[in-house]
Design a protein around this motif. Structure first.
Motif, PDB file in Angstrom:
ATOM      1  N   THR A   1      42.811  -9.242 -31.935  1.00 15.27           N
ATOM      2  CA  THR A   1      42.222 -10.556 -32.190  1.00 15.27           C
ATOM      3  C   THR A   1      40.817 -10.657 -31.600  1.00 15.27           C
ATOM      4  OG1 THR A   1      44.465 -11.408 -31.926  1.00 15.27           O
ATOM      5  CG2 THR A   1      42.669 -13.037 -31.998  1.00 15.27           C
TER       6      THR A   1
ATOM      7  N   LEU B   1      38.342  -8.557 -33.465  1.00 12.79           N
ATOM      8  CA  LEU B   1      37.947  -9.109 -34.763  1.00 12.79           C
ATOM      9  C   LEU B   1      36.948 -10.252 -34.598  1.00 12.79           C
ATOM     10  CD1 LEU B   1      41.358  -9.014 -36.699  1.00 12.79           C
ATOM     11  CD2 LEU B   1      39.305  -7.626 -37.135  1.00 12.79           C
ATOM     12  N   ILE B   2      37.151 -11.097 -33.575  1.00 14.46           N
ATOM     13  CA  ILE B   2      36.177 -12.165 -33.293  1.00 14.46           C
ATOM     14  C   ILE B   2      34.800 -11.539 -33.034  1.00 14.46           C
ATOM     15  CG2 ILE B   2      35.503 -13.945 -31.618  1.00 14.46           C
ATOM     16  CD1 ILE B   2      38.539 -14.441 -31.172  1.00 14.46           C
TER      17      ILE B   2
ATOM     18  N   PHE C   1      33.783  -8.550 -33.879  1.00 12.44           N
ATOM     19  CA  PHE C   1      33.283  -7.891 -35.085  1.00 12.44           C
ATOM     20  C   PHE C   1      32.572  -8.914 -35.975  1.00 12.44           C
ATOM     21  CE2 PHE C   1      33.178  -5.522 -38.979  1.00 12.44           C
ATOM     22  CZ  PHE C   1      33.184  -4.177 -38.595  1.00 12.44           C
ATOM     23  N   GLY C   2      33.170 -10.098 -36.069  1.00 14.97           N
ATOM     24  CA  GLY C   2      32.552 -11.165 -36.873  1.00 14.97           C
ATOM     25  C   GLY C   2      31.203 -11.578 -36.318  1.00 14.97           C
ATOM     26  N   LEU C   3      31.133 -11.810 -35.002  1.00 11.21           N
ATOM     27  CA  LEU C   3      29.852 -12.190 -34.394  1.00 11.21           C
ATOM     28  C   LEU C   3      28.842 -11.043 -34.528  1.00 11.21           C
ATOM     29  CD1 LEU C   3      31.085 -14.049 -31.170  1.00 11.21           C
ATOM     30  CD2 LEU C   3      29.860 -15.047 -33.111  1.00 11.21           C
TER      31      LEU C   3
ATOM     32  N   TYR D   1      28.725  -8.889 -36.907  1.00 11.07           N
ATOM     33  CA  TYR D   1      28.278  -8.882 -38.301  1.00 11.07           C
ATOM     34  C   TYR D   1      27.154  -9.895 -38.518  1.00 11.07           C
ATOM     35  CZ  TYR D   1      28.412  -8.717 -43.370  1.00 11.07           C
ATOM     36  OH  TYR D   1      28.057  -8.555 -44.677  1.00 11.07           O
ATOM     37  N   ILE D   2      27.306 -11.085 -37.895  1.00  9.25           N
ATOM     38  CA  ILE D   2      26.231 -12.085 -37.971  1.00  9.25           C
ATOM     39  C   ILE D   2      24.933 -11.510 -37.387  1.00  9.25           C
ATOM     40  CG2 ILE D   2      25.473 -14.344 -37.091  1.00  9.25           C
ATOM     41  CD1 ILE D   2      28.442 -15.206 -37.197  1.00  9.25           C
TER      42      ILE D   2
ATOM     43  N   HIS E   1      24.179  -8.388 -37.235  1.00  9.77           N
ATOM     44  CA  HIS E   1      23.725  -7.355 -38.170  1.00  9.77           C
ATOM     45  C   HIS E   1      22.866  -7.961 -39.267  1.00  9.77           C
ATOM     46  CE1 HIS E   1      23.815  -3.841 -40.779  1.00  9.77           C
ATOM     47  NE2 HIS E   1      24.254  -4.621 -41.755  1.00  9.77           N
TER      48      HIS E   1
ATOM     49  N   VAL F   1      28.009  -2.942 -33.657  1.00  8.96           N
ATOM     50  CA  VAL F   1      29.082  -3.902 -33.974  1.00  8.96           C
ATOM     51  C   VAL F   1      30.427  -3.342 -33.507  1.00  8.96           C
ATOM     52  CG1 VAL F   1      30.284  -5.098 -35.837  1.00  8.96           C
ATOM     53  CG2 VAL F   1      27.789  -4.871 -35.913  1.00  8.96           C
TER      54      VAL F   1
ATOM     55  N   ALA G   1      32.898  -4.932 -30.620  1.00  5.32           N
ATOM     56  CA  ALA G   1      34.302  -5.224 -30.913  1.00  5.32           C
ATOM     57  C   ALA G   1      35.218  -4.502 -29.926  1.00  5.32           C
ATOM     58  CB  ALA G   1      34.631  -4.821 -32.350  1.00  5.32           C
TER      59      ALA G   1
ATOM     60  N   VAL H   1      32.807  -1.737 -44.289  1.00  6.00           N
ATOM     61  CA  VAL H   1      31.949  -2.916 -44.407  1.00  6.00           C
ATOM     62  C   VAL H   1      30.480  -2.528 -44.572  1.00  6.00           C
ATOM     63  CG1 VAL H   1      31.027  -4.901 -43.139  1.00  6.00           C
ATOM     64  CG2 VAL H   1      33.507  -4.462 -43.177  1.00  6.00           C
TER      65      VAL H   1
END
Lengths: 335, 335, 335
Positions: free
Chosen positions: C251, C254-255, C257-259, C261-262, C264, C274, C278, C332
């Protein structure tokens, strides 16, 4: 005559290699009363590094090895461990002044294998450009465990007969497990498994291989210091141990050389492999053996078996047997 | 004017080298109250590795050296050890508030040599491409032993005169043996012998040489932490120690630089060799000295001599004297 | 479907790398009752070497980095540390059978970062030829300190409310200082500073970099042994810890990874960066965290937080999250 000359030249050259130099250097330090010590944490780490390196190398090569080639030497290694202990037990039984358990424990330690003597022999073979199958060091646990287990079983059977009131059976499997759990065999077997199952080439080439020769030089320095320190332990026990410790490495090595020669003729076992098998047989255990025997045969006197092994057996194995079997192999296998 | 400018530029550049960086880093860690520690087993091993490397290198080069070239610097090294102790003893005798034994012990420690300061200087010379005869570090024990033996003899003579009831003669030979038996000198001399007698080139190139610079960085980190920790010890003793510890390294180094220059002119002693001789004289012993003095002059206060040496003497020797003598040599020998 | 297949293949390949091999090897040794131990002095030295190497590398690269590139990931790293602790605290608050302090301490340890898990991830990225900005590991202390400080503050606030007699304010600054003084963060920050201010390229290339992979293999072996030994600690505490320890790393990763990605998309943060962000979020602290929490929240039960983290959290982070996020990034970022 030619052989004696060649052997003499080779022996003198051997004494100039850093391998022997560091062993003799450690003895000189101890004799001079130097306060230099290598901390035990460093010693443990060095032993771990050496055995892990030997294991990894063995495992990586077994991946590529023809297991059928390995079978006969493996059987011979086990057989040598058994023969050495039975022979030692028979010899000490003839000397009434030697306590039975002490004789068995000493025979067990001389049947067991010294990983550092073995490591020293691999370095000498490399220096001599004498090739050997990389799985040969992997024969070590088979000889080692066979000898230790047999010695412990013989001692327990003797002690049980002496005190015939208790009739509990000997737990053979427990003794095998305790040997495998020792730090030396654990590191070696773990290295073997990691070499077999994972792909440790990068970490082996960057780390374990380049540090091997240097760590071995420090281990030999420590062993030289210990050998000198324990010379006095030997004075307290019968002179018989001294004679045994002088002759046993050469005798055991020659038996193993003979079996190795049979393997050479029958399955093409290499000249270097024959030398390593002989050095394994000639060596006595300095790492895994003493604590195993001390806990498994508590009534045996450690100054008898450790004194004989560390003070005489190991120097003879390194300084006499390694050059002897290298020279013998060069003469026997070059024809 | 040009000299001051050049020296200033060189000093700033020196502060940016990792050698000084790790020392200052250790001080910052201690000042910040960091809980980072390097275990003492690692520290002992690092010292062993550094001295063994220096010894091996020296021994290998003495094999190829013209021993006649080495004679004069060797005599000068011994002479410097004696002069530094006599000078320190004379200076502290002028200050009545300083206890006699404390002054002698401090002079002895400043006459003795720091192997790690010496090691740091060899790295700086390599970075500056300033050549030196590889046997120069082998001058270390001559200066070291001369200073420690003389300090211990002076203290014992003083104490004997003070308590004139016992008339037992001082055992000079025992003091020499105790110095040689210390772990620092043992490792260095063993390395020298192995470098002289065996052929350790392979293990030196694969192990001792590549690990040297890195282990030195860690030793300097530890020394930085210790230097900071012991600053308070100095507060308890007279401010005279501080003044002595600030001026002695530079004074001793300049005396040695002068003698080294004579050796340069008469027997062609190299510029790098002169710098190393000066740094040896400037350094104060941080490894072999304190335990030797503590056991041989038990009435001397360790916070006086260890405080002065570790907190002020060693930082001055490394951060001021090394760049000072390198710069001086570049100016003197380039003309 | 393709993703699951690709992920499965990658997971199996990952299990064959020496990184995971040594971790599993350590578990097998412990399960088999091996007496092999790595001395704690060696362990401490290995941790020092790993963190110093990571710090030096980070410092040297920050010298050449565009600090504006680093700003957003740095803010995100701090934010993730805070979010993980708040989330964990909220989750454990829902489970009435879990003691409040135990839940907070566990959330704090999972918010803190494991330097060795991070190190393992950098090795995997190198093996996969997946580039990342060298300053990414330097984000570690920001996430680590934010999480530990927040957890300690939450616990102290809770305990203060429970025993409302004393009204002394929480010393936030002291908690920040204690975290920075721990041996792990000290070594990392010192390495960063030395990499930034001095020119340690030579000592880095000769020493810290070549020894890194090997020391990491030994650290993973130790961690595997510890993880197995502490499995029983977990049996004593609620099964809830087990569920949390299984799900939290994924979990949190993944949080992050999302941040990441932003970052990136907005400032061009690399694919490897990234993944590392993560993995940092997925990891739980095994070096700096436990002693910090044990001294700062003494009423929390260490078998709860250390058991969850070492026995389940770390293996999941290494064996599941590293290959998961590498595979996710390859899918991704390759589109």
């Amino acid at each position: 005559m030619d052989f004696l000359l060649e052997f003499g030249v080779r022996l003198v050259a051997q004494l100039q290699t850093p391998t022997i130099g560091f062993l003799v250097g450690g003895m000189l330090l101890a004799a001079f009363g130097s306060k230099l010590t290598i901390p035990s944490a460093i010693y443990q780490f060095i032993v771990f590094m050496l055995l892990m390196k030997i294991g990894l190398k063995g495992g990586m090569e077994i991946r590529n090895a023809e297991l059928s080639d390995m079978l006969l030497p493996l059987i011979f290694a086990t057989l040598i461990g058994i023969v050495v202990v039975l022979l030692g037990n028979a010899v000490f039984s003839l000397i009434k002044s030697v306590k039975k358990e002490d004789g068995i424990a000493t025979a067990g330690l001389f049947g067991a294998v010294s990983a550092s003597t073995l490591a020293a022999a691999t370095v000498v073979l490399d220096e001599e450009n004498m090739v050997f199958e990389a799985w040969v060091p992997a024969l070590y646990p088979f000889m080692d465990i066979a000898a230790l287990v047999l010695a412990i079983v013989l001692a327990n059977v003797y002690l049980k007969r002496k005190n015939d009131e208790d009739e509990e059976p000997v737990n053979y499997w427990q003794i095998v497990k305790d040997s495998l759990r020792g730090s030396a065999l654990s590191a070696l077997i773990l290295g073997l498994l990691l070499g077999l199952v994972t792909n440790p080439e990068a970490v082996y080439d960057d780390f374990y291989e380049p540090l091997f020769r240097g760590f071995l030089s420090i281990l030999l320095l420590i062993m030289g210091m210990e050998a000198y320190e324990r010379l006095h332990e030997l004075k307290r026990v019968a002179h018989w141990y001294m004679i045994y410790a002088l002759l046993a490495p050469i005798t055991h090595g020659l038996i193993a050389f003979g079996l190795g020669y049979i393997a050479h003729v029958t399955v093409g076992f290499s000249a270097g492999g024959v030398v390593l098998l002989a050095v394994m047989a000639a060596s006595s255990s300095d790492i895994s053996g003493p604590p195993t025997l001390r806990s498994a045969i508590p009534s045996a006197n450690p100054s008898a078996y450790i004194g004989s092994s560390t003070s005489i057996g190991t120097p003879v194995a390194i300084a006499v047997c390694i050059p002897l079997f290298v020279a013998l192999a060069q003469i026997v296998f070059d024809n």
